[in-house]
Design an enzyme around this catalytic site. Sequence first.
Site, PDB file in Angstrom:
ATOM      1  N   ASP A  72       1.303   2.090   3.744  1.00 31.02           N
ATOM      2  CA  ASP A  72       0.463   3.376   3.429  1.00 31.02           C
ATOM      3  C   ASP A  72       0.976   4.721   2.448  1.00 31.02           C
ATOM      4  OD1 ASP A  72      -1.841   5.091   2.328  1.00 31.02           O
ATOM      5  OD2 ASP A  72      -2.705   5.276   4.204  1.00 31.02           O
ATOM      6  N   PHE A 131       2.742   7.027  -4.747  1.00 32.96           N
ATOM      7  CA  PHE A 131       3.711   6.982  -5.346  1.00 32.96           C
ATOM      8  C   PHE A 131       4.094   8.354  -6.746  1.00 32.96           C
ATOM      9  CE2 PHE A 131       6.925   3.245  -4.796  1.00 32.96           C
ATOM     10  CZ  PHE A 131       7.526   3.221  -3.323  1.00 32.96           C
ATOM     11  N   HIS A 159       0.876  -0.981   0.516  1.00 36.06           N
ATOM     12  CA  HIS A 159      -0.267   0.170   0.338  1.00 36.06           C
ATOM     13  C   HIS A 159       0.434   0.595   0.184  1.00 36.06           C
ATOM     14  CE1 HIS A 159      -3.767   2.100   1.789  1.00 36.06           C
ATOM     15  NE2 HIS A 159      -3.701   2.904   0.683  1.00 36.06           N
TER      16      HIS A 159
END
Length: 450
Positions: A307, A62, A59
């Site tokens: 995340d 980018f 998760h």
Amino acid sequence: MKYDLAIEGGTLVSGTGQENQNLYIQEGVVARVTTDRLEARQRCDASGLWVLPGMIDGHVHFQDPGDSSREDFVTGSSAAAVGVVTTVIEHTHSHPVRTTRFLQEKIAHLQNRSIVDFGLGAHVWPEDIPQVEELWRAGLQFFKIFTCNTHGVPAILAGRMLELFQSLARFDGLCLVHCEDEFITADNEVSLRKLGRKDYGILSQWRSQEAEQVAANTVALLARLTGAPTIIAHISHPEVLDIVARERQEGTRLWAESCPHYFYLSEEDILKHGPYRKCTPPVRSKAQAEELWQRLAGSEITHISSDHAPSTLAQKAEGEEDMWKGHFGLPGVQTTLSMLLNAVNGGRSSLERVVQLVAETPAQLYRLWPRKGNLQPGADADIVLVDMKGKQTLSNDAMLSRSAWTPYDGVKVQGFPVATYVRGQLVASEGKVVAKPGTGRFLPGPGAED
């Protein structure tokens, strides 16, 4: 036979135990695990170090292609490599994958941009439901679904979610679901704005615990009714784990992802730091964080991801006077394992449990097993070396993400990532990247057609 690489003298760690063994690598794959000393062209002395399978972070965001002011694949995968992450599964809200054409374009764009291996996820808009099987066959790892309007992505409400889950179940497509109820969060926002509130305390009241619980309950029930394999993303408090545990006992194909910030941060940090701790769901109370630590020892939390949702400090500063304007998200791909190793040294977990959380279960869940997530013969030689006695102070200056900061700036931790190998190639050493972009390869999802 002379092997390409030998990693000798270390303590190999799996989800079930530790043993002193040597690893021998040939053509990027683990070829032998033995106590014997064999011939090799290159040797790495791992004496005094622990040898783990590379971390799989399922998760991360980018932002590439897209708004690269906060991150791109070169900087994000560099941070991952230094953080001993050898595989990432990425999806971005700013330029989401919604069509097979764009997925193919993104794969081509990223061909020479990643340090580590990577898979990709897609987002689902309500009108995209008829296209999800085609996308799955194009090579996705999962579909990201929101139960509330967030990050410019529209909510999939219960009626359409039932339709979507029925479709996913037919071809066994995995979904990752952001659980916050649209109606509760919207009503909370209206009430808070009527009061003229824009202080740091609005976050926990706006993105409330009840909103997360209600959405998770609906998603869990629909997963049971349809059989669609489903991950509840970034679980922030124990009551959501209770929902997942209840459904898993019924045989529901449901997994519980959480993230280090829900263990290490609390509402007090939001009140002190405001937008610099703004994420959603928000971090909760210290008591709830402590209970998450207790639950980590069991099986309720199935895996840990970062995340990784970076914004620069300048972007975060936009919310200093008005919390509504603050960007959501925290960077974390470089620090996840360091924080978990610190927890092991603090007696809160074990190395075996960490391997389960960040390597074995993610590899199985994303159907990369047994190629990824373990150090048995035949697996990719994705290997990390860690010094459990090594100490470091985390700092903004050491972060390789383009966002260039961490919420753990100044935190002292014990457990130091020494080296990262991807398919037998050294990609990071002592906090520095030593490989070129393009070392990492795209990993087609399980539904990919040849």
